[in-house]
Design a protein around this motif. Structure first.
Motif, PDB file in Angstrom:
ATOM      1  N   GLU A  19      -3.367   4.256  -1.625  1.00 42.26           N
ATOM      2  CA  GLU A  19      -4.317   4.603  -0.570  1.00 42.26           C
ATOM      3  C   GLU A  19      -4.660   6.083  -0.526  1.00 42.26           C
ATOM      4  OE1 GLU A  19      -2.519   3.173   3.070  1.00 42.26           O
ATOM      5  OE2 GLU A  19      -3.796   1.399   2.981  1.00 42.26           O
ATOM      6  N   THR A  58      -1.617  -1.031  -4.067  1.00 49.46           N
ATOM      7  CA  THR A  58      -2.830  -0.262  -3.817  1.00 49.46           C
ATOM      8  C   THR A  58      -2.422   1.158  -3.448  1.00 49.46           C
ATOM      9  OG1 THR A  58      -3.945  -2.233  -2.970  1.00 49.46           O
ATOM     10  CG2 THR A  58      -4.920  -0.096  -2.413  1.00 49.46           C
ATOM     11  N   ARG A  97       0.869  -1.181   0.000  1.00 50.05           N
ATOM     12  CA  ARG A  97       0.000   0.000   0.000  1.00 50.05           C
ATOM     13  C   ARG A  97       0.901   1.226   0.000  1.00 50.05           C
ATOM     14  NH1 ARG A  97      -5.312  -1.134   1.095  1.00 50.05           N
ATOM     15  NH2 ARG A  97      -5.696  -3.297   1.634  1.00 50.05           N
TER      16      ARG A  97
END
Length: 132
Positions: free
Chosen positions: A127, A125, A87
């Motif tokens: 965030e 990912t 992330r």
């Protein structure tokens, strides 16, 4: 007044690290025995690689041994496939598919160079975005 980025990065590295070495991941089985490393050590190398990509900062990293994690090499050596779940946050205005692909490529090269791991997934990912 805001702290310098290098100070903030150093504080965040300490905050992310654990007092104990964390979960052990079995990287390779050889005729001489198993080779294992802590998840924290792998994540540390991943975070160092993320620093090489401008405009991207690592937040959380989690490593899993892939379900189909057997790659047999010469002499019966077996190598684990790692799934990296990363992330990140990115600088506003710099996030492009090319930047994420560059990060994924950098991570794949780093995992190969440091651990000899060539298979598995690198899941990234985003965030949040931040202002530079």
């Amino acid at each position: 007044m805001e702290p310098r980025l290098d100070v903030t990065a150093a504080v965040m590295d300490v905050a992310r690290s654990e007092v104990r070495r964390g979960r052990t991941i079995r990287l390779r089985d050889t005729l001489a025995g198993a080779i294992s490393i802590s998840e924290q050590a792998i994540c540390g190398v991943v975070r160092d690689a993320v620093r090489e990509v401008p405009g991207v900062r690592a937040r959380r990293c989690h490593i899993e041994v892939a379900a189909e994690s057997v790659s047999a090499g010469p002499n019966g050596a077996r190598t684990a496939w790692l799934d990296v779940n990363l992330r990140v946050v990115a600088a506003a205005g710099t996030l492009t598919p090319a930047r994420i692909n560059s990060l994924r490529h950098t991570l794949a090269e780093t995992l190969l160079a440091h651990f000899g791991v060539t298979d598995g997934a690198i899941n990234i990912t985003v965030e949040d975005l931040y202002d530079e």
